[in-house]
Design a protein around this motif. Structure first.
Motif, PDB file in Angstrom:
ATOM      1  N   LEU A 147     -15.994  -4.613  -4.962  1.00  0.00           N
ATOM      2  CA  LEU A 147     -15.900  -6.024  -4.725  1.00  0.00           C
ATOM      3  C   LEU A 147     -16.880  -6.432  -6.181  1.00  0.00           C
ATOM      4  N   ARG A 148     -17.805  -5.676  -6.414  1.00  0.00           N
ATOM      5  CA  ARG A 148     -18.665  -5.906  -7.713  1.00  0.00           C
ATOM      6  C   ARG A 148     -17.828  -5.548  -8.994  1.00  0.00           C
ATOM      7  N   VAL A 149     -17.341  -4.370  -8.808  1.00  0.00           N
ATOM      8  CA  VAL A 149     -16.527  -4.072 -10.102  1.00  0.00           C
ATOM      9  C   VAL A 149     -15.470  -5.115 -10.338  1.00  0.00           C
ATOM     10  N   LEU A 150     -14.792  -5.365  -9.438  1.00  0.00           N
ATOM     11  CA  LEU A 150     -13.480  -6.413  -9.597  1.00  0.00           C
ATOM     12  C   LEU A 150     -14.063  -7.702 -10.175  1.00  0.00           C
ATOM     13  N   SER A 151     -15.412  -8.002  -9.482  1.00  0.00           N
ATOM     14  CA  SER A 151     -15.824  -9.283  -9.988  1.00  0.00           C
ATOM     15  C   SER A 151     -16.275  -9.289 -11.466  1.00  0.00           C
ATOM     16  N   ALA A 152     -17.007  -8.617 -11.597  1.00  0.00           N
ATOM     17  CA  ALA A 152     -17.099  -8.270 -13.324  1.00  0.00           C
ATOM     18  C   ALA A 152     -15.742  -8.186 -14.301  1.00  0.00           C
ATOM     19  N   ALA A 153     -14.757  -7.566 -13.843  1.00  0.00           N
ATOM     20  CA  ALA A 153     -13.584  -7.235 -14.389  1.00  0.00           C
ATOM     21  C   ALA A 153     -12.667  -8.518 -14.622  1.00  0.00           C
ATOM     22  N   VAL A 154     -12.720  -9.272 -13.628  1.00  0.00           N
ATOM     23  CA  VAL A 154     -11.988 -10.525 -13.455  1.00  0.00           C
ATOM     24  C   VAL A 154     -12.610 -11.241 -14.279  1.00  0.00           C
TER      25      VAL A 154
ATOM     26  N   ALA B   9       0.732  -1.232   0.005  1.00  0.00           N
ATOM     27  CA  ALA B   9      -0.048   0.058   0.108  1.00  0.00           C
ATOM     28  C   ALA B   9       0.804   1.416  -0.141  1.00  0.00           C
ATOM     29  N   THR B  10       2.012   1.371   0.726  1.00  0.00           N
ATOM     30  CA  THR B  10       2.907   2.629   0.854  1.00  0.00           C
ATOM     31  C   THR B  10       3.769   2.576  -0.467  1.00  0.00           C
ATOM     32  N   THR B  11       3.614   1.428  -1.160  1.00  0.00           N
ATOM     33  CA  THR B  11       4.832   1.465  -2.401  1.00  0.00           C
ATOM     34  C   THR B  11       3.976   1.845  -3.605  1.00  0.00           C
ATOM     35  N   TYR B  12       2.820   1.523  -3.933  1.00  0.00           N
ATOM     36  CA  TYR B  12       2.003   1.955  -4.820  1.00  0.00           C
ATOM     37  C   TYR B  12       1.197   2.958  -4.776  1.00  0.00           C
ATOM     38  N   SER B  13       1.109   4.145  -5.427  1.00  0.00           N
ATOM     39  CA  SER B  13       0.465   5.263  -5.280  1.00  0.00           C
ATOM     40  C   SER B  13      -0.996   4.989  -6.077  1.00  0.00           C
ATOM     41  N   PRO B  14      -2.041   5.767  -5.620  1.00  0.00           N
ATOM     42  CA  PRO B  14      -3.313   5.665  -6.260  1.00  0.00           C
ATOM     43  C   PRO B  14      -3.335   6.142  -7.631  1.00  0.00           C
ATOM     44  N   TYR B  15      -4.282   5.553  -8.469  1.00  0.00           N
ATOM     45  CA  TYR B  15      -4.464   6.206  -9.898  1.00  0.00           C
ATOM     46  C   TYR B  15      -5.989   5.944 -10.034  1.00  0.00           C
ATOM     47  N   ASP B  16      -6.521   6.895 -10.909  1.00  0.00           N
ATOM     48  CA  ASP B  16      -7.823   6.760 -11.512  1.00  0.00           C
ATOM     49  C   ASP B  16      -8.182   5.550 -11.986  1.00  0.00           C
ATOM     50  N   PRO B  17      -8.961   4.743 -11.258  1.00  0.00           N
ATOM     51  CA  PRO B  17      -9.211   3.258 -12.024  1.00  0.00           C
ATOM     52  C   PRO B  17      -9.814   3.453 -13.294  1.00  0.00           C
ATOM     53  N   ALA B  18     -10.762   4.384 -13.937  1.00  0.00           N
ATOM     54  CA  ALA B  18     -11.313   4.850 -14.933  1.00  0.00           C
ATOM     55  C   ALA B  18     -10.187   5.156 -16.008  1.00  0.00           C
ATOM     56  N   ASP B  19      -9.093   5.593 -15.541  1.00  0.00           N
ATOM     57  CA  ASP B  19      -7.727   5.823 -16.816  1.00  0.00           C
ATOM     58  C   ASP B  19      -6.770   5.144 -16.105  1.00  0.00           C
TER      59      ASP B  19
ATOM     60  N   GLU C  88     -20.862   1.829 -16.412  1.00  0.00           N
ATOM     61  CA  GLU C  88     -21.859   2.290 -15.348  1.00  0.00           C
ATOM     62  C   GLU C  88     -22.132   3.931 -15.467  1.00  0.00           C
ATOM     63  N   GLU C  89     -20.978   4.628 -15.745  1.00  0.00           N
ATOM     64  CA  GLU C  89     -21.092   6.071 -15.816  1.00  0.00           C
ATOM     65  C   GLU C  89     -21.913   6.466 -16.947  1.00  0.00           C
TER      66      GLU C  89
ATOM     67  N   SER D 154      -5.106  -6.887 -18.446  1.00  0.00           N
ATOM     68  CA  SER D 154      -6.263  -6.887 -18.994  1.00  0.00           C
ATOM     69  C   SER D 154      -7.431  -6.642 -17.762  1.00  0.00           C
ATOM     70  N   ILE D 155      -6.978  -6.963 -16.573  1.00  0.00           N
ATOM     71  CA  ILE D 155      -7.978  -6.524 -15.478  1.00  0.00           C
ATOM     72  C   ILE D 155      -7.948  -5.250 -15.239  1.00  0.00           C
ATOM     73  N   ARG D 156      -6.965  -4.494 -15.452  1.00  0.00           N
ATOM     74  CA  ARG D 156      -7.117  -3.059 -15.133  1.00  0.00           C
ATOM     75  C   ARG D 156      -7.913  -2.349 -16.430  1.00  0.00           C
ATOM     76  N   GLN D 157      -7.787  -2.766 -17.386  1.00  0.00           N
ATOM     77  CA  GLN D 157      -8.648  -2.117 -18.460  1.00  0.00           C
ATOM     78  C   GLN D 157      -9.956  -2.680 -18.390  1.00  0.00           C
ATOM     79  N   ALA D 158     -10.410  -4.065 -17.793  1.00  0.00           N
ATOM     80  CA  ALA D 158     -11.623  -4.490 -17.612  1.00  0.00           C
ATOM     81  C   ALA D 158     -12.293  -3.523 -16.776  1.00  0.00           C
ATOM     82  N   ILE D 159     -11.598  -3.135 -15.518  1.00  0.00           N
ATOM     83  CA  ILE D 159     -12.219  -2.246 -14.470  1.00  0.00           C
ATOM     84  C   ILE D 159     -12.467  -1.011 -15.240  1.00  0.00           C
ATOM     85  N   ALA D 160     -11.636  -0.515 -16.117  1.00  0.00           N
ATOM     86  CA  ALA D 160     -12.013   0.780 -16.620  1.00  0.00           C
ATOM     87  C   ALA D 160     -13.376   0.487 -17.373  1.00  0.00           C
ATOM     88  N   GLU D 161     -13.417  -0.390 -18.240  1.00  0.00           N
ATOM     89  CA  GLU D 161     -14.765  -0.618 -19.164  1.00  0.00           C
ATOM     90  C   GLU D 161     -15.842  -0.731 -18.345  1.00  0.00           C
TER      91      GLU D 161
END
Length: 208
Positions: free
Chosen positions: A114-121, A35-45, A201-202, A189-196
């Motif tokens: 949990l819902r978004v990741l389930s769909a993306a995975v 958690a301290t090594t990897y900084s946040p980013y916008d999941p949609a991008d 949803e948006e 692939s999972i990161r891109q699927a999360i964005a999709e």
């Protein structure tokens, strides 16, 4: 004497902390280190694989961590001993031992992703069935004392390649070390699927 607490600011939203922990229980926590090594980013991008968000120059956890989601409150990454390809762990950035230790804000965020990741995975692996597992305490098979959810794809045992993975439930069964050559494109692939998923949803909200 009460334990001291340290907080770091995040780059995604400088007004919010990325990680707060008590020095007495998280200094050796592997999930806190991630958690301290990897900084946040916008999941949609999501960032590209070469971004510092995903491949830091120093302090990288060993073994390599493959991050699939990183928000100011949460982080998710591939399990290093997956029960099946696409096995993901989702946890708060802050050190919370059990689910009941999560803040209301973290609980809301966990429920959403949990819902978004389930769909993306499912989209990234092509596996339509999955388990969501969350253990609390050593007697309940919690190994890392930092609360986390497992999202575990459940491939049909008769399908091609499924013979590598036994019929497992709640952490029991055949586990193999994560293949890093396979993990990098899978995480992408999972990161891109999360964005999709977020994009769909948006778009749906915009039509209302």
């Amino acid at each position: 004497m009460a334990p001291t607490t340290t907080t770091t600011l995040n780059a995604f939203d400088p007004g919010q902390p990325t990680h707060a922990h008590s020095d007495d229980d998280s200094s050796s926590c592997p999930f806190c280190h991630i958690a301290t090594t990897y900084s946040p980013y916008d999941p949609a991008d999501p960032p590209v694989a070469s971004s510092p968000h995903l491949d830091p120059d120093a302090g990288s956890p060993e073994p390599t961590t493959f991050v699939v989601l990183s928000t100011p409150l949460l982080i998710a990454f591939l399990d290093i001993m997956p029960l099946s390809p696409g096995h993901v762990l989702l946890c708060p950035r802050s050190h919370r031992r059990k689910l009941t230790d999560a803040t209301p804000a973290e609980a809301r965020e966990l429920g959403r992703y949990l819902r978004v990741l389930s769909a993306a995975v499912g989209a990234a692996t092509g596996v339509p069935d999955w388990n969501v597992v969350q253990n609390n305490g050593a007697a309940a098979a919690q190994v890392v004392p930092h609360m986390h959810f497992h999202i575990i794809p459940r491939p049909e045992l008769r399908s091609r390649g499924a013979e590598r993975f036994t019929s497992t439930m709640f952490g029991r069964g055949q586990r193999e070390e994560l293949d890093e050559d396979e993990a990098a494109p899978l995480a992408e692939s999972i990161r891109q699927a999360i964005a999709e998923v977020i994009g769909v949803e948006e778009a749906g909200k915009a039509k209302l």
